[in-house]
Design a protein around this motif. Sequence first.
Motif, PDB file in Angstrom:
ATOM      1  N   UNK A  17      -7.954   6.071   5.518  1.00 41.02           N
ATOM      2  CA  UNK A  17      -6.791   5.727   6.674  1.00 41.02           C
ATOM      3  C   UNK A  17      -5.572   6.031   5.642  1.00 41.02           C
ATOM      4  N   UNK A  42       5.168   0.916   6.105  1.00 43.61           N
ATOM      5  CA  UNK A  42       3.409   2.050   4.814  1.00 43.61           C
ATOM      6  C   UNK A  42       3.785   3.228   6.093  1.00 43.61           C
ATOM      7  N   UNK A 312      -3.467  -2.975   3.102  1.00 42.75           N
ATOM      8  CA  UNK A 312      -4.046  -2.564   2.865  1.00 42.75           C
ATOM      9  C   UNK A 312      -5.311  -2.689   2.480  1.00 42.75           C
ATOM     10  N   UNK A 317      -6.600   0.691   0.822  1.00 39.46           N
ATOM     11  CA  UNK A 317      -5.984   0.741  -0.521  1.00 39.46           C
ATOM     12  C   UNK A 317      -5.825  -0.533  -1.578  1.00 39.46           C
ATOM     13  N   UNK A 318      -5.126  -0.103  -2.388  1.00 40.43           N
ATOM     14  CA  UNK A 318      -5.191  -1.201  -3.476  1.00 40.43           C
ATOM     15  C   UNK A 318      -4.659  -2.114  -3.538  1.00 40.43           C
TER      16      UNK A 318
ATOM     17  N   UNK B 346       1.746   2.886  -4.055  1.00 41.09           N
ATOM     18  CA  UNK B 346       1.029   1.482  -3.610  1.00 41.09           C
ATOM     19  C   UNK B 346       0.919   0.359  -5.200  1.00 41.09           C
ATOM     20  N   UNK B 353       6.795   0.010  -1.440  1.00 46.33           N
ATOM     21  CA  UNK B 353       6.405   1.019  -0.708  1.00 46.33           C
ATOM     22  C   UNK B 353       6.837   1.311   0.765  1.00 46.33           C
ATOM     23  N   UNK B 354       8.413   2.115   1.122  1.00 46.66           N
ATOM     24  CA  UNK B 354       8.485   1.544   2.516  1.00 46.66           C
ATOM     25  C   UNK B 354       8.459   3.102   2.713  1.00 46.66           C
ATOM     26  N   UNK B 355       7.149   3.518   4.134  1.00 51.80           N
ATOM     27  CA  UNK B 355       7.485   5.079   4.706  1.00 51.80           C
ATOM     28  C   UNK B 355       7.993   4.639   6.274  1.00 51.80           C
TER      29      UNK B 355
END
Lengths: 377, 377
Positions: A17, A42, A312, A317-318, B346, B353-355
Amino acid sequence: MSTTPPRLAPVASPGPIAPGATIGIIGGGQLGRMIAVAAAQYGLKAHIYCPDPDSPAFEVAGRRTIAAYDDAAALQAFAASVDVVTYEFENIPSDTAEMLAARRPLHPSASALATTQDRLTEKSFVAGLGIPVAPFRAVDDAAGLTEAVREIGLPAVLKTRRFGYDGKGQVMLREAGFDPVAVMASLRDQPSILEGFVPFEAEVSVVAARTAEGGFSAYAPCANEHRHHILARTVVPAPGMAEETAAEAMAIARTIADALGYVGVLAVEMFLVRKPDGRAGVVVNEIAPRVHNSGHWTIEGAQTSQFAQHVRAICGWPLGSPALTGPSVEMLNLIGDQADDWARILAEPGSHLHLYGKGEARPGRKMGHLTRVATGA
Amino acid sequence: MSTTPPRLAPVASPGPIAPGATIGIIGGGQLGRMIAVAAAQYGLKAHIYCPDPDSPAFEVAGRRTIAAYDDAAALQAFAASVDVVTYEFENIPSDTAEMLAARRPLHPSASALATTQDRLTEKSFVAGLGIPVAPFRAVDDAAGLTEAVREIGLPAVLKTRRFGYDGKGQVMLREAGFDPVAVMASLRDQPSILEGFVPFEAEVSVVAARTAEGGFSAYAPCANEHRHHILARTVVPAPGMAEETAAEAMAIARTIADALGYVGVLAVEMFLVRKPDGRAGVVVNEIAPRVHNSGHWTIEGAQTSQFAQHVRAICGWPLGSPALTGPSVEMLNLIGDQADDWARILAEPGSHLHLYGKGEARPGRKMGHLTRVATGA
């Protein structure tokens, strides 16, 4: 001698993802709403599936499906439109969970859901891990109730095995002389479980996250105060809970998450008790296979919110840091007309107001919450 | 003697906008997206108006209108569906602003917009308040450019009066001998302004909010580093900026906001300079009548984010605390393919983090940002 400049290894996408993908969320209440907002940070899209056309989560997501939880065609179209599926509540029909899991990664898994959505299966599972739980017995009818009370003693709590929350589907039995037939009828004769009453010093919970690779992260245990069976206030760190006991509680949460092969955020509700030898200990009450009301303080009170942590985990994700942003944090639920006080809360320095966008402030309805992070030491 | 228990005065809704209301947002980029998320936290709905069907803000709002900014029918329907209107960018046609303002409260106002969207009007307005600005002259043609350079000297910057941002619509003039006809042609002969170059020690900005009642709140001034005319990094507090100078900068922001009768968040970009007498001072460069990239650090780095503060101001609610959540905060923009580094960010403890959910990572495009809040003292 020449020196080579240090090079960072390239970091590939840690899971299937990536930002831009779509998370499918079953359930459109405040939990789904806050997961969707965390996903947006994110760069992920959210698709909310909920039968209620006025779902609070619809207001913060780009896609919605309004359909019943057992609508096979709608579920299939939903699964086809998303990259991973999660849910905000555990009372999902198992057929639905399996239909989704056959088409897309479902986190937490259908088996974790099956284990935790039935109180008897859940209690047996936890006890089987060697973790303290209240004494319990299955109760299927009035005769079974009488027998279970004889074995466990009173006071005790009779709970339906499935679909209970916020004190719904529970009867407290304090003294002998009750009518077992009437008690069972009050629970509509559903398959139930009798649990011995645990004299506790406090109710605490551990909100934690686990990844598919076995990564684990727990927030500090928090103390929860209920009013009319509904969470009223959460404080973290839990006052009077020794570091050793807190570590034990977090280790229990990890044991449970590992044994479930869990992926995502879960909450383990526990009683803080005094053992016969005078030492403090915890007894597990129940597992919520989802983000949890007692973790709402993490939005401002932790480096990573439980909602971001859940995203996450389900994306592979971590995990982020669960550290507190201040020495202590307090969360107060706004139930029913308590939310009418929004203007005063807005004016209170240091109070973070959250309202869920629900239309009608019915008694007992969770309308929002507020968080206060202590500053300084 | 009897004592009366203390009673809190009832707090009525402080303005016409209450939770449950809908905020209309003109513009569907990352600023509109983050305003919509902030509004949702307070139980407000968002309706985004943007011509681009792939607008990032659409993903976090319950309602959207895809239409041109001068589509009168679409604007009217939009206004009818919301309770208050705001915008995320200043290049809105003035007819559009006035059409909206005639139907719903528009914050910031059409007149604040008119003052700030024309560099000549803006500079004249600020200078008229007795606030230091760079020397400037209106330039309408090649002859005017030659005359303005003679008066102001070189180096100087020629800018179009309207629709410039991120260095677009600007020409730096360093030495004599340029062809004034060619320079004007490079700006498509648009009405322009010549500004004397200010030798500065740092670029700083003050992000602040004002309410209709004159309530005012400014964040600590932050230092901004640009790369290729695009903000790359913001640090707060601004390193090396004396408390006295910071107070002066915040007072200037208040003077400007008061003079505009401003409602909402604005950013005042300034140069930190050394005056002839050796003391530090600031020179105002420009005003952004909106939430601002140099205020993104406030999401995790301040008690109240600039987006929440903007929502409070336009709803007529009390402003929140602008205090920092740590001793210092750093914000880094993710431009173009810098956002490909998301997995590493991350995994970095303490990085937020901002996307923005934009599809294509074109060079120079703002794809996201990250924030680091320092801990401890």
